[in-house]
Design an enzyme around this catalytic site. Structure first.
Site, PDB file in Angstrom:
ATOM      1  N   HIS A 250       0.676  -1.019  -0.052  1.00  0.00           N
ATOM      2  CA  HIS A 250       0.245   0.261  -0.090  1.00  0.00           C
ATOM      3  C   HIS A 250       0.868   1.050  -0.033  1.00  0.00           C
ATOM      4  O   HIS A 250       1.806   1.358   0.591  1.00  0.00           O
ATOM      5  CB  HIS A 250      -0.737  -0.375   1.006  1.00  0.00           C
ATOM      6  CG  HIS A 250      -2.091  -1.084   0.941  1.00  0.00           C
ATOM      7  ND1 HIS A 250      -2.292  -1.707   2.144  1.00  0.00           N
ATOM      8  CD2 HIS A 250      -3.083  -1.844  -0.255  1.00  0.00           C
ATOM      9  CE1 HIS A 250      -3.055  -2.966   1.914  1.00  0.00           C
ATOM     10  NE2 HIS A 250      -3.826  -2.735   0.478  1.00  0.00           N
TER      11      HIS A 250
ATOM     12  N   GLU B 283       1.775   3.476   2.980  1.00  0.00           N
ATOM     13  CA  GLU B 283       2.704   2.844   3.864  1.00  0.00           C
ATOM     14  C   GLU B 283       3.521   2.662   3.998  1.00  0.00           C
ATOM     15  O   GLU B 283       4.429   1.964   3.513  1.00  0.00           O
ATOM     16  CB  GLU B 283       1.130   1.589   4.755  1.00  0.00           C
ATOM     17  CG  GLU B 283      -0.178   1.539   4.983  1.00  0.00           C
ATOM     18  CD  GLU B 283      -1.361   0.131   4.385  1.00  0.00           C
ATOM     19  OE1 GLU B 283      -0.274  -0.683   4.143  1.00  0.00           O
ATOM     20  OE2 GLU B 283      -2.160   0.582   4.591  1.00  0.00           O
TER      21      GLU B 283
ATOM     22  N   HIS C  68       2.887  -3.578   5.830  1.00  0.00           N
ATOM     23  CA  HIS C  68       2.033  -2.733   6.495  1.00  0.00           C
ATOM     24  C   HIS C  68       2.102  -1.592   7.454  1.00  0.00           C
ATOM     25  O   HIS C  68       2.637  -1.789   8.269  1.00  0.00           O
ATOM     26  CB  HIS C  68       0.847  -3.400   6.281  1.00  0.00           C
ATOM     27  CG  HIS C  68       0.405  -3.882   4.675  1.00  0.00           C
ATOM     28  ND1 HIS C  68      -0.563  -4.002   4.225  1.00  0.00           N
ATOM     29  CD2 HIS C  68       1.389  -5.311   3.759  1.00  0.00           C
ATOM     30  CE1 HIS C  68      -0.289  -4.556   3.026  1.00  0.00           C
ATOM     31  NE2 HIS C  68       0.190  -5.225   3.092  1.00  0.00           N
TER      32      HIS C  68
ATOM     33  N   GLU D  21       1.899  -5.120  10.820  1.00  0.00           N
ATOM     34  CA  GLU D  21       1.460  -3.787  10.347  1.00  0.00           C
ATOM     35  C   GLU D  21       2.050  -3.532  11.606  1.00  0.00           C
ATOM     36  O   GLU D  21       1.578  -3.502  12.710  1.00  0.00           O
ATOM     37  CB  GLU D  21      -0.736  -4.031  11.396  1.00  0.00           C
ATOM     38  CG  GLU D  21      -1.129  -4.530  10.283  1.00  0.00           C
ATOM     39  CD  GLU D  21      -2.072  -4.164   9.002  1.00  0.00           C
ATOM     40  OE1 GLU D  21      -1.297  -2.700   8.754  1.00  0.00           O
ATOM     41  OE2 GLU D  21      -2.513  -4.568   7.833  1.00  0.00           O
TER      42      GLU D  21
HETATM   43 ZN   LIG Z   1      -1.810  -2.370   4.262  1.00  0.00          ZN
END
Ligand SMILES: [Zn+2]
Length: 455
Positions: A115, A118, A245, A334
């Site tokens: 992404h 990110e 991410h 994350e």
């Molecule tokens: Zn992501």
């Protein structure tokens, strides 16, 4: 100051007020090799490495080329494809023998910035490359990992999205230039796996599902960035991977989609939980589960880990595609509440993740490995290697998920501590079974050479 600000403030406070390295233990609750050396008094640097950066696509390419030249004996750079706008995606390889697969040396990968907005993963992977290169033959951990692993780092999977992104914006730049979310763009082979798992008849298959001839119903047009990853997965016998991410603090493991609502277990559920916990527990606070580390809108994540489907479904995600179609085990990390932190705060993320990045990479060295040969001693590729764990009643069974041997006849199977029966199968060859192979905790067993005879 909102809840997000509190997290930043607390992290900054706890790190920058440390006066000596005894506090560094906070960074390493579970360290398999040795603890990180650090000096918080120079927070924005790590032994000469600058940590506060936002790196443009042009700068990134220049860095990779510079490192390739400066450390030419342990690096290789391979283009694996291009973004929609033509930015080359580079696989940066670090190993003692970077140009080729060495039998019995596992291949590992990190993928950042899928992404585009990110950016924590993108910047800490740049730090990781630099740290490994600068510390090779100087630091025991760096030297061990580089000598015994072939490390692949794709710093940015979505350079076009990154170029669109701006500080502190939740969505701008997430997708690629065609406005497609790349982590929803892979064929959803989970659906095929669920079709093949028949618990009543004891039948199942959850690996290399593209070879079954069954096609997922959601087939969509794959983006060039997605296609690059799909080709890359076929080029190397990857064993372990993580996909970086931002937006929460948690290590997420497959499956990301359930056949019903709630948890969706793979046959390797215990192994995946272990792998995710290696990361979360080596991160400076991901596993402690206290509210301070939860981002706005998130539920609590015990141990800092979660089954993907139990959090929210992601059909067409990359981690499940790895598990469904290749030998590779991938988890999704994350790494912060703020997707695009300010440049001046970037140093924190390196210190929070440094040990976790190294320990997770080291987790590629658990389980069993070996070489399978024919009567003439030639390595046999494509041998199906299946393990059965008699201690646990896995549901679905661990034997549902096989791995295949690579070009040189070598194979790798990540496993937790235990006794396993291992079966080797290849069409036109007599099946070989090795019983009660004992694997110790956080260790790898190199099996004696496996000979297979023609039928
Ligand atoms: Zn992501």
């Amino acid at each position: 100051m909102g809840p997000l600000g509190v997290v930043v403030f607390l992290s900054l406070f706890s790190l920058s007020t440390s006066e000596n390295c005894s506090d560094c233990k906070l960074l390493s609750k579970t360290v398999y090799i040795n603890a990180t050396d650090c000096d918080y008094l120079k927070c924005t640097e790590d032994e000469g490495m600058k940590l506060n950066h936002h790196t443009s696509n042009e700068e990134l390419e220049a860095y990779l080329k510079h490192w390739r030249t400066s450390y030419n004996e342990i690096t290789a750079v391979k283009p694996i494809g291009k973004s929609v706008k033509g930015v080359i995606l580079y696989d940066f390889i670090i190993s003692d023998n970077p140009e080729q697969h060495e039998p019995l040396e596992p291949e590992f990968k990190y993928v950042g910035n899928m992404h585009g907005n990110e950016v924590v993963g993108r910047e800490i992977l740049i730090n990781l490359i630099e740290w490994l290169l600068r510390n090779y033959k100087k630091n025991e951990t760096a030297t061990y990992l580089v000598d015994n692993t072939r490390i692949h780092i794709l710093v940015s999977m979505n350079p076009d999205g990154y170029a669109e992104s701006v500080d502190n914006n939740w969505l701008k730049g997430r997708e690629n230039a065609n406005k497609v979310d790349l982590n929803r763009n892979f064929p959803n082979y989970d659906e095929v796996a669920y079709k093949l798992i028949d618990l009543v008849k004891g039948q199942c298959r959850t690996h290399h599902l593209q070879e079954t001839g069954l096609v997922p119903s959601n087939l969509q047009k794959e983006q060039p960035e997605t296609k690059a990853i799909m080709r890359w997965l076929k080029m190397y016998p990857f064993v372990l991977s993580a996909n970086l991410h931002g937006g929460s603090f948690v290590a997420n493991y497959p499956y990301d989609v359930g056949s019903y609502r709630g948890k969706s277990k793979t046959p390797d559920d215990e192994l995946f939980r272990h792998l995710a916990f290696v990361y979360s527990s080596s991160h400076s606070f991901m596993s402690d589960g206290s509210k301070a580390n939860q981002c706005a809108g998130d539920k609590a994540f015990p141990d800092g880990i979660t089954n993907g489907a139990d959090w929210y479904p992601v059909p067409g995600g990359m981690q499940d595609y790895n598990y469904d179609t290749s030998n590779c085990y991938e988890i999704t990390l994350e790494l912060g509440c703020i997707k695009y932190p300010k440049k001046k705060d970037m140093w924190m993320y390196w210190y929070q993740n440094k040990d976790a990045l190294l320990n997770f990479m080291n987790a590629v060295h658990i389980g069993i490995k070996g070489i399978i040969v024919d009567e003439n001693g030639n390595g046999l590729p494509d041998v199906k290697v299946t393990v059965e764990d008699n201690r646990y009643d896995h549901n679905p069974a661990m034997s549902c998920h096989s791995v295949y041997s690579a070009e040189d006849g070598d194979f790798f199977r990540l496993l937790l501590e235990g006794d396993y029966d291992v079966t080797f199968e290849l069409p036109f060859y007599k099946t070989v079974v090795k019983r009660k192979v004992n694997v110790k905790s956080n260790d790898v067993v190199t099996m004696d050479t496996i000979f297979m005879e023609r039928e």
